[in-house]
Design a protein around this motif. Structure first.
Motif, PDB file in Angstrom:
ATOM      1  N   GLN A 199      -9.256  34.576 -37.708  1.00 50.39           N
ATOM      2  CA  GLN A 199      -8.655  35.863 -37.346  1.00 50.39           C
ATOM      3  C   GLN A 199      -9.786  36.848 -37.140  1.00 50.39           C
ATOM      4  N   TRP A 200     -10.077  37.263 -36.047  1.00 50.71           N
ATOM      5  CA  TRP A 200      -9.552  37.277 -34.699  1.00 50.71           C
ATOM      6  C   TRP A 200     -10.613  36.853 -33.722  1.00 50.71           C
ATOM      7  N   TYR A 201     -11.184  35.704 -33.901  1.00 51.49           N
ATOM      8  CA  TYR A 201     -12.224  35.182 -33.019  1.00 51.49           C
ATOM      9  C   TYR A 201     -12.224  33.646 -33.074  1.00 51.49           C
ATOM     10  N   ASP A 260     -20.186  31.998 -32.607  1.00 50.45           N
ATOM     11  CA  ASP A 260     -18.895  32.673 -32.630  1.00 50.45           C
ATOM     12  C   ASP A 260     -18.666  33.373 -31.303  1.00 50.45           C
ATOM     13  N   SER A 261     -17.405  33.498 -30.928  1.00 43.82           N
ATOM     14  CA  SER A 261     -17.025  34.124 -29.675  1.00 43.82           C
ATOM     15  C   SER A 261     -16.020  35.237 -29.959  1.00 43.82           C
ATOM     16  N   TYR A 262     -16.476  36.482 -29.844  1.00 38.97           N
ATOM     17  CA  TYR A 262     -15.649  37.654 -30.108  1.00 38.97           C
ATOM     18  C   TYR A 262     -15.259  38.344 -28.800  1.00 38.97           C
ATOM     19  N   MET A 263     -14.163  39.070 -28.839  1.00 40.23           N
ATOM     20  CA  MET A 263     -13.748  39.875 -27.701  1.00 40.23           C
ATOM     21  C   MET A 263     -14.688  41.067 -27.563  1.00 40.23           C
ATOM     22  N   VAL A 264     -15.024  41.425 -26.325  1.00 39.88           N
ATOM     23  CA  VAL A 264     -15.873  42.587 -26.083  1.00 39.88           C
ATOM     24  C   VAL A 264     -15.008  43.771 -25.685  1.00 39.88           C
ATOM     25  N   SER A 265     -15.527  44.957 -25.921  1.00 36.30           N
ATOM     26  CA  SER A 265     -14.804  46.161 -25.517  1.00 36.30           C
ATOM     27  C   SER A 265     -15.183  46.497 -24.080  1.00 36.30           C
ATOM     28  N   VAL A 303     -15.517  37.759 -23.464  1.00 37.28           N
ATOM     29  CA  VAL A 303     -16.057  37.461 -24.788  1.00 37.28           C
ATOM     30  C   VAL A 303     -17.572  37.631 -24.751  1.00 37.28           C
ATOM     31  N   ASP A 304     -18.161  37.807 -25.934  1.00 34.56           N
ATOM     32  CA  ASP A 304     -19.609  37.987 -25.981  1.00 34.56           C
ATOM     33  C   ASP A 304     -20.358  36.667 -25.811  1.00 34.56           C
ATOM     34  N   ASN A 305     -19.855  35.579 -26.344  1.00 31.43           N
ATOM     35  CA  ASN A 305     -20.456  34.248 -26.190  1.00 31.43           C
ATOM     36  C   ASN A 305     -19.410  33.294 -25.638  1.00 31.43           C
ATOM     37  N   SER A 306     -19.521  32.984 -24.364  1.00 31.45           N
ATOM     38  CA  SER A 306     -18.533  32.090 -23.765  1.00 31.45           C
ATOM     39  C   SER A 306     -18.908  30.632 -24.039  1.00 31.45           C
ATOM     40  N   LEU A 307     -17.920  29.783 -23.969  1.00 26.84           N
ATOM     41  CA  LEU A 307     -18.135  28.350 -24.114  1.00 26.84           C
ATOM     42  C   LEU A 307     -18.581  27.806 -22.765  1.00 26.84           C
TER      43      LEU A 307
END
Length: 153
Positions: free
Chosen positions: A34-36, A50-55, A63-67
């Motif tokens: 939760q939430w990434y 880790d891949s988090y949503m960007v603003s 996302v900041d780090n894409s797969l």
């Protein structure tokens, strides 16, 4: 009952045969938090990020780090969850697999062309479940190796 048993025997045989005979080039693991999302791969050395949503303007997609994955290769994706039910979904590739705590689910990815694909958690895993975007980029094998080396640093 005889009809159901008669149908189940060849079905189980096909399921187990398909799973056993598939050769994978890479195995990636996605873990829902939760939430990434977290991604792991140990085929060429320990890689985890880790891949988090960007603003910003595309905040529910980017996302900041894409797969990053190589295209035109068979890739096994293992999906798990750390806390609650999640769902790793890429609608444009017709992929959806549930991330269940304590259970390891798998799916086969074989994209034939380069490009980027967006997805989101499609499980109602809490109030902010729509803020778990997924972005997968398919690139050439040589570029994938270079990306992998860069992420290992």
């Amino acid at each position: 009952m005889v009809l159901l048993i008669g149908l189940s025997i060849p079905s189980f045989f096909l399921l187990y045969t398909f799973e056993k005979n598939t050769k994978y080039v890479i195995t990636m693991k996605a873990i829902g938090h939760q939430w990434y999302w977290s991604y792991e791969c140990s085929d060429f050395g320990e890689l985890d990020f880790d891949s988090y949503m960007v603003s910003g303007l595309e905040r529910c997609l980017s996302v900041d780090n894409s797969l990053v994955l190589p295209y035109n290769n068979k890739i096994r994706m293992l999906v798990n969850s750390f806390d609650v039910l999640h769902s790793w979904t890429l609608p444009s590739l017709y992929l959806k697999v549930d991330a269940v705590p304590g259970r390891l689910n798998s799916i086969l990815i074989n994209n034939l062309s380069p490009g980027g694909y967006y997805g989101q958690c499609s499980e109602i895993c809490g109030t902010n479940h729509s803020f778990m975007p997924i972005y997968v980029e398919f690139i050439k094998w040589v570029d994938f190796i270079n990306w992998y080396k860069k992420m290992m640093e």
